[in-house]
Write a protein that holds these residues in place. Structure first.
Motif, short mmCIF file in Angstrom:
data_model
loop_
_atom_site.label_atom_id
_atom_site.label_comp_id
_atom_site.label_asym_id
_atom_site.label_seq_id
_atom_site.Cartn_x
_atom_site.Cartn_y
_atom_site.Cartn_z
N TYR A 100 21.05 -45.37 -4.37
CA TYR A 100 21.72 -46.48 -5.06
C TYR A 100 20.83 -47.04 -6.15
O TYR A 100 19.60 -47.05 -6.05
CB TYR A 100 22.05 -47.59 -4.06
CG TYR A 100 23.29 -47.34 -3.22
CD1 TYR A 100 24.53 -47.14 -3.83
CD2 TYR A 100 23.23 -47.32 -1.83
CE1 TYR A 100 25.67 -46.92 -3.07
CE2 TYR A 100 24.36 -47.11 -1.06
CZ TYR A 100 25.57 -46.91 -1.69
OH TYR A 100 26.69 -46.68 -0.95
N SER A 101 21.47 -47.54 -7.19
CA SER A 101 20.72 -48.21 -8.26
C SER A 101 20.42 -49.65 -7.83
O SER A 101 20.95 -50.14 -6.83
CB SER A 101 21.55 -48.22 -9.54
OG SER A 101 22.71 -49.02 -9.37
N TYR A 102 19.57 -50.31 -8.60
CA TYR A 102 19.25 -51.71 -8.29
C TYR A 102 20.52 -52.55 -8.23
O TYR A 102 20.67 -53.42 -7.37
CB TYR A 102 18.31 -52.28 -9.35
CG TYR A 102 16.89 -51.73 -9.34
CD1 TYR A 102 16.44 -50.94 -8.29
CD2 TYR A 102 16.01 -52.02 -10.38
CE1 TYR A 102 15.14 -50.44 -8.28
CE2 TYR A 102 14.72 -51.53 -10.38
CZ TYR A 102 14.28 -50.73 -9.32
OH TYR A 102 13.00 -50.24 -9.31
N LYS A 133 14.75 -55.65 -7.51
CA LYS A 133 13.63 -55.00 -8.21
C LYS A 133 12.29 -55.53 -7.68
O LYS A 133 11.37 -54.73 -7.37
CB LYS A 133 13.76 -55.29 -9.71
CG LYS A 133 12.62 -54.78 -10.55
CD LYS A 133 12.83 -55.23 -12.00
CE LYS A 133 11.57 -55.05 -12.80
NZ LYS A 133 11.73 -55.59 -14.19
N LYS A 165 17.54 -47.10 -1.43
CA LYS A 165 17.13 -46.49 -2.69
C LYS A 165 16.81 -45.01 -2.52
O LYS A 165 17.30 -44.17 -3.29
CB LYS A 165 15.89 -47.24 -3.23
CG LYS A 165 15.45 -46.78 -4.61
CD LYS A 165 16.51 -47.17 -5.62
CE LYS A 165 16.21 -46.60 -6.99
NZ LYS A 165 17.33 -46.73 -7.91
N ASP A 166 15.99 -44.70 -1.51
CA ASP A 166 15.51 -43.32 -1.39
C ASP A 166 16.51 -42.39 -0.71
O ASP A 166 16.67 -41.24 -1.11
CB ASP A 166 14.19 -43.31 -0.61
CG ASP A 166 13.07 -43.91 -1.43
OD1 ASP A 166 13.29 -44.19 -2.62
OD2 ASP A 166 11.96 -44.13 -0.89
N TYR A 167 17.18 -42.90 0.33
CA TYR A 167 18.11 -42.03 1.06
C TYR A 167 19.46 -41.90 0.36
O TYR A 167 20.03 -40.82 0.28
CB TYR A 167 18.33 -42.56 2.48
CG TYR A 167 17.21 -42.27 3.43
CD1 TYR A 167 16.24 -41.33 3.14
CD2 TYR A 167 17.11 -42.92 4.65
CE1 TYR A 167 15.20 -41.06 4.01
CE2 TYR A 167 16.09 -42.66 5.54
CZ TYR A 167 15.13 -41.72 5.20
OH TYR A 167 14.11 -41.46 6.06
#
Lengths: 277, 161
Positions: B123-125, B140, B118-120
């Motif tokens: 990407y979306s969920y 989620k 997510k952070d690097y």
């Protein structure tokens, strides 16, 4: 979705992860603005997002690359220009050759089975009212060029060229095409041909006319539209042309004879099919 | 995928894959092997992989390989053990980046991988769900749980300091 204390942490986490729409994010920020006690929670979660680790770089990248197929850049060289020029020269030469060939074919069209190129038309007045009586021949030297592929043309009384399809037995003066050279014996015969006796007389008739006859003929024909006087020198040139045509005819005949003796072989792979006359 | 597109994947994605594998396994040599293996697999299957699917294909391979390594080597450590290790390193209070990395290492492998993706990689969920064979709701839930654990770690750390 309505934001309340029970779901605001989830909304903040969705906001930090970038999963809220613009409208939902606006609603959340508006709620936090109205309830500042949640701002600390928002800032804490925002600070938990991992910063990029740019210092970590994969060192063995080049070893993983595969050789790409070489693509040569397109460089228009002078070679195609030279080839285009050579092609243009060849085209012009070919066109000139075809023109020459067609001009030769015009001459060759005087061969047997084709329309005569040059004929000396001598109007012959034939009295058809008294059968059996010798025909009265009034030769008049007139030369015309006929190029029709389908019909042998004759010169009418008034000098207008007409197809030789005049009704036999008509009470009019009839004109006949008379070849000036024995080669014309192979030419197609016009419809309404004169009797053999008349033809024999015409063949014996000399081409050159007496001065009186020439003067009369000139006087009578000079008034005709499109009439051109022909001199003996032009007739000599015509005979030269006919001699040339005869040479072409002999050449074609010899080639035809050669072709009859030729054996043609078609090769299909290892098989050969021979065609012999 | 053509050779050119494959090479483009190497140039653009190798660093991100390596970063993800490093953070996931805490072992640079092992991360290098995993990335190389992922690209070898991509090259072998390039005829079946479209160019636009190259990134997700590679991250899926690396993610699964990281999970396999954690399982086989028993390196999925409990949070309690990790907290002890992290506390012994004693990062400086202002070194937030270091503190965050320590906090990240307290998470279980799957939660850590989800945070990394997510952070690097941003990407979306839904994309993470595709890569990890989870559904969107699971992603989620796991991510929110990981965030709360990280926050809890930072709060407790601040309290200690």
């Amino acid at each position: 979705m309505e934001i309340n204390p029970n779901n605001i942490e989830e909304q903040i986490l969705l906001y930090v992860d970038g999963e809220l729409s613009t409208e939902e994010a606006g609603n959340l920020l508006q709620y936090i603005a109205l309830h500042p006690q949640w701002r600390i929670l928002l800032e804490e979660y925002k600070s938990l997002v991992l910063p990029p680790e740019d210092e970590l770089v994969f060192e063995g990248k080049e070893a993983l690359l595969q050789p790409e197929p070489q693509v040569l850049p397109f460089k228009p060289s002078r070679k195609p220009v030279l080839m285009r020029r050579a092609a243009a020269v060849a085209l012009i030469a070919g066109a000139a050759g075809l023109t020459w060939l067609f001009s030769r074919q015009d001459i060759g069209s005087a061969l047997p089975g084709s329309t005569p190129v040059a004929l000396v038309h001598q109007p012959v007045a034939v009295d058809t009212t008294t059968p059996g009586a010798p025909a009265t021949v009034t030769p008049t030297p007139t030369v015309m060029i006929a190029r029709s592929n389908t019909q042998t043309m004759t010169t009418a009384k008034n000098g207008v060229v007409q197809p030789a399809t005049a009704l036999p037995g008509a009470q009019v003066a009839r004109h006949e095409s008379t070849p000036v050279d024995p080669i014309a014996g192979n030419l197609p015969v016009a419809v309404g041909e004169a009797p053999p006796k008349q033809r024999a007389l015409e063949m014996q008739r000399p081409l050159a006319l007496t001065e009186a006859e020439s003067a009369d003929a000139l006087a009578s024909k000079a008034s005709l539209p499109g009439w051109l006087p022909v001199s003996d020198q032009k007739l000599e040139g015509l005979n030269g042309l006919i001699a040339h045509i005869r040479g072409v005819k002999d050449s074609v005949a010899s080639k035809a004879a050669q072709l009859k003796r030729t054996t043609f072989v078609i090769r299909l792979g290892e098989k050969e099919i021979a065609f012999r006359k | 995928m053509t050779t050119t597109e494959y090479n483009q994947c190497v140039r653009e994605l190798a660093d991100g894959l390596y970063r993800f594998a490093c953070k996931s396994m805490n072992d640079q040599e092992e991360a290098k092997d995993v990335v190389q293996q992922a690209f070898v697999t991509l090259w072998e299957k390039r005829e079946m992989v479209a160019a636009e699917k190259g990134k997700s294909f590679l991250f899926t391979i690396v993610y699964r390989r990281c999970m396999d390594i954690h399982r086989t080597r028993g390196r999925t450590r409990s949070t309690e053990n990790l907290n002890e290790n992290v506390l012994t390193e004693q990062p400086k209070p202002h070194d937030l980046k270091k503190i965050l990395q320590n906090a990240l290492s307290t998470l279980d492998t799957q939660a850590k991988n989800l945070v990394l993706l997510k952070d690097y990689e941003g990407y979306s969920y839904e994309e993470i769900a595709t890569l990890t064979d989870l559904n969107t709701t699971q992603v989620k839930v796991y991510l929110h749980r990981a965030r709360k654990e990280l926050r809890q770690y930072l709060v407790s750390r601040a309290h200690i300091i």
